[in-house]
Design a protein around this motif. Structure first.
Motif, short mmCIF file in Angstrom:
data_model
loop_
_atom_site.label_atom_id
_atom_site.label_comp_id
_atom_site.label_asym_id
_atom_site.label_seq_id
_atom_site.Cartn_x
_atom_site.Cartn_y
_atom_site.Cartn_z
N GLY A 305 0.79 -1.23 0.00
CA GLY A 305 0.00 0.00 0.00
C GLY A 305 0.82 1.28 0.00
N ARG A 306 2.16 1.18 -0.08
CA ARG A 306 2.99 2.39 -0.07
C ARG A 306 2.89 3.16 -1.39
N GLN A 307 2.69 2.43 -2.51
CA GLN A 307 2.58 3.06 -3.82
C GLN A 307 1.23 2.71 -4.45
N THR A 308 0.87 3.50 -5.46
CA THR A 308 -0.34 3.23 -6.24
C THR A 308 0.08 2.57 -7.55
N LEU A 309 -0.48 1.39 -7.84
CA LEU A 309 -0.15 0.67 -9.06
C LEU A 309 -1.35 0.65 -9.99
N LEU A 310 -1.13 0.99 -11.27
CA LEU A 310 -2.18 1.07 -12.27
C LEU A 310 -1.80 0.23 -13.48
N LEU A 311 -2.83 -0.18 -14.21
CA LEU A 311 -2.64 -0.93 -15.45
C LEU A 311 -3.39 -0.23 -16.57
N GLU A 312 -2.70 0.02 -17.69
CA GLU A 312 -3.32 0.65 -18.86
C GLU A 312 -3.10 -0.25 -20.07
N VAL A 313 -4.19 -0.52 -20.82
CA VAL A 313 -4.12 -1.40 -21.99
C VAL A 313 -4.84 -0.74 -23.15
N ASP A 314 -4.15 -0.55 -24.26
CA ASP A 314 -4.81 -0.06 -25.48
C ASP A 314 -4.29 -0.80 -26.72
N GLU A 315 -3.79 -2.02 -26.52
CA GLU A 315 -3.29 -2.85 -27.61
C GLU A 315 -4.05 -4.17 -27.61
N PRO A 316 -4.79 -4.48 -28.71
CA PRO A 316 -5.63 -5.68 -28.72
C PRO A 316 -4.89 -6.96 -29.09
N ARG A 317 -3.70 -6.88 -29.63
CA ARG A 317 -3.03 -8.07 -30.14
C ARG A 317 -2.32 -8.84 -29.02
N ARG A 318 -2.19 -10.14 -29.24
CA ARG A 318 -1.44 -10.98 -28.31
C ARG A 318 0.05 -10.97 -28.68
#
Length: 445
Positions: A305-318
């Motif tokens: 909980g010391r940092q904020t972790l985010l995930l961003e995805v804008d690529e549809p390919r595997r």
């Protein structure tokens, strides 16, 4: 201009003199105008004859005796002969200097132990030194003018040659000596011409292989005693209330250092495997958003909980890759970000399109570091701040592992950071590593 004025005066003298002679003859014979015309015609004819004679002298000189002194000439022709001779001497001296320079270059290349091969714009063999004949098996009597790829047929060299990106050298076995390792470096110059240099690094390669084997063997041998030691320490920790109080601190420190040594051995074994094993030809399509989501959860557990972790995805390919290796590489980047950024920082894991391919990024807004460290960050055990790195429990091998995973996947690791501006680690994958298959049910965190 002075010579042309003199030539005009010369023509005038001829016309005046022969014209006057024609007048006298015409007066004598009783036809004044006819005598004047014949005099002018004779003057022009004589003038043309003189020029044709000089043209013939020039032609004979240039055709038969170009290196001798020019023939004698009058008027503008004398100046023309002198200027042509001076220009010819200057060009001859320049050609001689160029021949001397070329000879010195060839002699110096012949004296080199490294192979030197010059290619024409079509990639055909133009010239090479004797070392190239010995290392690559080239023969001067029938190989000149042939494509280099006819003799270096390794697919890795052909891909390297055609790609045109020669910033990094290429290591390949010698085409005629399987037990010799060569380092190829290509340079573009002139009109799409290439200079190919090959260096025998067999001894360095053998030493590197010995180092890898030594590290792998030692790491493997350390596994068993560390496992035994960690097991007993864990047993003693479970029964700490039965031990004297003054022993408990020592057991806690021993357990922490044993865990650190186990992590170091595991990283060394992983790094050795990445260096020695050949990449898998068949790769699985990796669901990158799901993989990153799992890594984010692990990083949140490490962060507490010391940092904020985010995930961003804008690529549809595997991503076509080895899932275990990619997880190890991105986990190293994410865990490093958690370890080395202060409380309250934001860490973003991102899967996005990048140029023709795609990229996984791990970015934070922490303290950052001086860009002077970037070229060495992927070296084994390199630390920006040795005191702080030791306190975090890192092994110093994380970025080296990331680098080798990227190399095995044809990807590139780009690092950008500045003091007080955070850091961004980008793993850029080529188009060939992507599978056009839209992902369904992907949720951004």
């Amino acid at each position: 201009m002075r010579y042309w004025i003199n030539e005009l005066w010369r023509l005038g003298y001829l016309l005046f003199g022969l014209g006057a002679m024609g007048l006298l003859l015409g007066e004598f014979f009783g036809s004044l105008f006819a005598g004047l015309g014949w005099g002018v015609a004779a003057g022009l004819g004589l003038y043309v004859f003189l020029h044709l004679r000089h043209v013939r002298l020039l032609y004979i000189w240039l055709l038969r005796h170009p290196r001798e002194a020019p023939p004698p000439g009058t008027g503008v022709w004398g100046d023309l002969f002198d200027r042509l001779y001076s220009y010819q001497k200057a060009q001859s001296q320049l050609q001689q200097r160029l021949r001397d320079i070329l000879r010195r270059i060839q002699d110096s290349c012949e004296a080199m132990r490294d192979s030197v091969v010059m290619l024409d714009p079509q990639g055909d063999l133009d010239w090479w030194n004797s070392a190239a004949s010995e290392m690559l098996g080239l023969k001067a009597d029938h190989d000149r003018g042939q494509p280099l790829t006819n003799y270096l047929r390794d697919p890795r060299f052909i891909d390297y040659f055609e790609a045109g990106d020669y910033r990094e050298p290429l290591l390949l076995p010698s085409p005629i000596h399987d037990n010799r390792m060569l380092q190829f470096q290509l340079t573009l110059y002139g009109d799409n011409e290439r200079l190919v240099m090959a260096r025998d690094i067999t001894r360095l390669h053998q030493l590197e292989m010995m180092r890898r084997d030594f590290v792998a063997n030692v790491s493997h041998e350390l596994r068993t005693p560390l496992t035994v030691l960690a097991g007993y320490l864990e047993t003693y920790s479970d029964n700490a209330d039965m031990l004297p109080e003054r022993w408990q601190r020592g057991f806690n420190q021993m357990q922490a250092q044993t865990t650190r040594m186990q992590n170091l051995v595991e990283d060394l074994l992983l790094l050795s495997r990445l260096e020695i094993d050949t990449p898998d030809a068949d790769s699985d399509p990796v669901d990158v958003p799901a993989l990153l989501e799992s890594i984010v959860e692990d990083a949140r557990g490490l962060s507490g909980g010391r940092q904020t972790l985010l995930l961003e995805v804008d690529e549809p390919r595997r991503l076509l890759a080895n899932t275990k290796e990619i997880r190890s590489a991105i986990s190293n980047l994410a865990f490093n970000a958690v370890r080395y950024t202060p409380a309250g920082s934001t860490i973003v894991l991102r899967w996005k399109s990048w140029h023709d391919g795609a990229a996984i990024e791990v970015e934070d807004d922490g303290e950052g570091f001086d860009p002077v460290h970037i070229p060495r960050l992927t070296e084994r055990f390199y630390r920006i701040d040795k005191g702080r790195s030791a306190a975090t429990g890192g092994t110093g091998l994380g970025l080296a592992i990331v680098k080798h995973v990227m190399l095995r996947h044809g990807a590139k690791l780009d690092i950008v950071s500045r003091p007080g501006k955070g850091a961004r680690f980008r793993c850029a994958f080529p188009l060939s590593r992507l599978q056009v298959s839209p992902l369904s049910g992907t949720d951004d965190l």
